[in-house]
Design a protein around this motif. Structure first.
Motif, PDB file in Angstrom:
ATOM      1  N   ALA A   1       0.771  -1.041  -0.119  1.00  0.00           N
ATOM      2  CA  ALA A   1       0.051   0.174   0.107  1.00  0.00           C
ATOM      3  C   ALA A   1       0.934   1.302  -0.069  1.00  0.00           C
ATOM      4  CB  ALA A   1      -1.041  -0.155   1.210  1.00  0.00           C
ATOM      5  N   PRO A   2       1.578   1.687  -1.152  1.00  0.00           N
ATOM      6  CA  PRO A   2       2.512   2.584  -1.028  1.00  0.00           C
ATOM      7  C   PRO A   2       1.974   3.792  -0.690  1.00  0.00           C
ATOM      8  CG  PRO A   2       1.877   1.930  -3.227  1.00  0.00           C
ATOM      9  CD  PRO A   2       1.280   0.994  -2.616  1.00  0.00           C
ATOM     10  N   LEU A   3       0.788   4.259  -0.995  1.00  0.00           N
ATOM     11  CA  LEU A   3       0.249   5.592  -0.573  1.00  0.00           C
ATOM     12  C   LEU A   3       0.175   5.589   0.898  1.00  0.00           C
ATOM     13  CD1 LEU A   3      -2.364   6.347  -3.469  1.00  0.00           C
ATOM     14  CD2 LEU A   3      -0.052   6.816  -3.505  1.00  0.00           C
ATOM     15  N   ASP A   4      -0.271   4.811   1.529  1.00  0.00           N
ATOM     16  CA  ASP A   4      -0.379   4.702   2.884  1.00  0.00           C
ATOM     17  C   ASP A   4       0.880   4.909   3.571  1.00  0.00           C
ATOM     18  OD1 ASP A   4      -2.870   4.499   2.964  1.00  0.00           O
ATOM     19  OD2 ASP A   4      -3.125   2.235   3.126  1.00  0.00           O
ATOM     20  N   TRP A   5       1.905   4.020   2.880  1.00  0.00           N
ATOM     21  CA  TRP A   5       3.295   4.140   3.568  1.00  0.00           C
ATOM     22  C   TRP A   5       3.822   5.539   3.272  1.00  0.00           C
ATOM     23  CZ3 TRP A   5       7.872   5.033   0.711  1.00  0.00           C
ATOM     24  CH2 TRP A   5       9.114   4.836   1.365  1.00  0.00           C
ATOM     25  N   LEU A   6       3.613   6.235   2.227  1.00  0.00           N
ATOM     26  CA  LEU A   6       4.279   7.669   1.997  1.00  0.00           C
ATOM     27  C   LEU A   6       3.672   8.354   2.975  1.00  0.00           C
ATOM     28  CD1 LEU A   6       3.959   7.816  -1.827  1.00  0.00           C
ATOM     29  CD2 LEU A   6       6.167   7.983  -0.616  1.00  0.00           C
TER      30      LEU A   6
ATOM     31  N   GLY B   1      11.367  20.229   8.812  1.00  0.00           N
ATOM     32  CA  GLY B   1      10.250  19.275   8.958  1.00  0.00           C
ATOM     33  C   GLY B   1      10.300  18.447   7.551  1.00  0.00           C
ATOM     34  N   THR B   2       8.947  17.688   7.546  1.00  0.00           N
ATOM     35  CA  THR B   2       8.751  16.873   6.489  1.00  0.00           C
ATOM     36  C   THR B   2       7.209  17.386   5.801  1.00  0.00           C
ATOM     37  OG1 THR B   2       9.938  15.165   7.767  1.00  0.00           O
ATOM     38  CG2 THR B   2       8.519  14.409   5.833  1.00  0.00           C
ATOM     39  N   THR B   3       7.124  17.187   4.648  1.00  0.00           N
ATOM     40  CA  THR B   3       6.290  17.475   3.869  1.00  0.00           C
ATOM     41  C   THR B   3       5.865  16.578   2.708  1.00  0.00           C
ATOM     42  OG1 THR B   3       7.334  18.950   2.445  1.00  0.00           O
ATOM     43  CG2 THR B   3       6.124  20.143   4.253  1.00  0.00           C
ATOM     44  N   LEU B   4       4.383  16.216   2.449  1.00  0.00           N
ATOM     45  CA  LEU B   4       4.019  15.437   1.474  1.00  0.00           C
ATOM     46  C   LEU B   4       3.191  16.252   0.614  1.00  0.00           C
ATOM     47  CD1 LEU B   4       2.726  11.883   1.480  1.00  0.00           C
ATOM     48  CD2 LEU B   4       1.499  13.539   0.276  1.00  0.00           C
ATOM     49  N   THR B   5       3.491  16.374  -0.996  1.00  0.00           N
ATOM     50  CA  THR B   5       2.864  17.223  -1.732  1.00  0.00           C
ATOM     51  C   THR B   5       2.568  16.380  -2.993  1.00  0.00           C
ATOM     52  OG1 THR B   5       4.024  18.904  -1.035  1.00  0.00           O
ATOM     53  CG2 THR B   5       3.096  19.438  -3.044  1.00  0.00           C
ATOM     54  N   ARG B   6       1.204  16.547  -3.418  1.00  0.00           N
ATOM     55  CA  ARG B   6       0.842  15.989  -4.697  1.00  0.00           C
ATOM     56  C   ARG B   6       1.340  16.811  -5.682  1.00  0.00           C
ATOM     57  NH1 ARG B   6      -1.606  12.858  -1.235  1.00  0.00           N
ATOM     58  NH2 ARG B   6      -2.450  10.811  -1.741  1.00  0.00           N
TER      59      ARG B   6
END
Length: 261
Positions: free
Chosen positions: A95-100, A133-138
């Motif tokens: 489940a790569p999106l969950d892992w990300l 910090g850490t960010t996740l961006t589409r």
């Protein structure tokens, strides 16, 4: 990887076209672009010291790449795991999106600073981990550049590579001008260089798109074209002082229609 430029067009016949340079110590043992014997759905280069990768793709319709984030002003974690494990996890996780999401929420803290790109043909995600910090961006559609800061940071090499890549994509085939672009050794004026804490001399050495050095430099250029049925990858390899050491190509057939995974 230390420089990636890419054109992201979800929903098109070629949702992703990408060019990337991997900069590394020349003595570090490396496997060239190829299928992995112990993970036969994967194709990419491989770090033979830690076992990970800087860029690879999967028959499942996934691609992942990593760069380090350069910030010598801050202390990195002690004894961190290899950042080359991050693309491998993105390519093989059930489940790569969950892992990300978990990576951006808490797991990234174990690693030294990094950028991770993950694409499944429908969504392209950027995880940026730095001292702040850490960010996740589409990632939105368009042409983007990524080096050792965050996405589209206005470093001279990023601007030059991104603008040059956009021009390369107007030509057919685009791969020839893109390959020439990624071998550009032009530096930048000292006032325009970033200040990442490594000193002016090292900033100048690292400023070109293609880094030519005896001990450290650009080891490989990888070009990627994602199509509905396959992903085309080609890699040119370089030794000390930028001497060409060969090239590899691979057409990776996708196992099904491209859907989010």
């Amino acid at each position: 990887m230390c420089l990636i430029v890419f054109d992201w067009r979800p929903g098109s016949d070629t949702p992703l076209r990408l060019a990337a340079n991997r900069d590394e110590i020349h003595a570090r043992p490396t496997q060239a672009l190829a299928p992995w014997p112990d993970a036969p759905t994967l194709v990419g280069g491989r770090d033979l010291r830690a076992g990970g990768t800087w860029l690879a793709a999967s028959q499942k319709g996934r691609l992942a790449a990593v760069t380090n984030v350069r910030d010598a002003h801050a202390a990195a974690p002690t004894s961190p795991p290899s950042r080359g494990a991050l693309p491998y996890q993105a390519l093989t996780h059930a489940a790569p999106l969950d892992w990300l999401d978990a990576l951006a929420t808490h797991e990234a803290r174990a690693y030294a600073w990094f950028n991770l790109l993950y694409c499944d043909g429908v969504t392209l995600i950027h995880v940026h981990h730095s001292p702040t910090g850490t960010t996740l961006t589409r990632v939105p559609p368009g042409v983007h550049g990524l080096s050792n800061a965050t996405l589209d940071t206005s470093w001279p090499k990023v601007i030059r590579a991104r603008d040059g890549f956009e021009q390369a994509l107007t030509q057919t085939p685009w791969q020839d001008p893109a390959q020439a672009l990624m071998r550009d050794t032009q530096t930048a004026p000292t006032p325009n260089l970033p200040n990442t804490g490594v000193g002016p001399e090292m900033e100048r050495f690292l400023a070109p798109i293609f880094i030519r050095g005896q001990r450290y430099g650009t080891r490989a250029t990888t070009l990627v074209e994602w199509r509905s049925t396959h992903i085309e990858l080609q890699e040119s390899r370089f030794g000390p002082n930028g001497v060409t050491q060969g090239s590899h190509r691979h057409s990776l057939a996708l196992t099904g229609a491209t859907t989010p995974s």
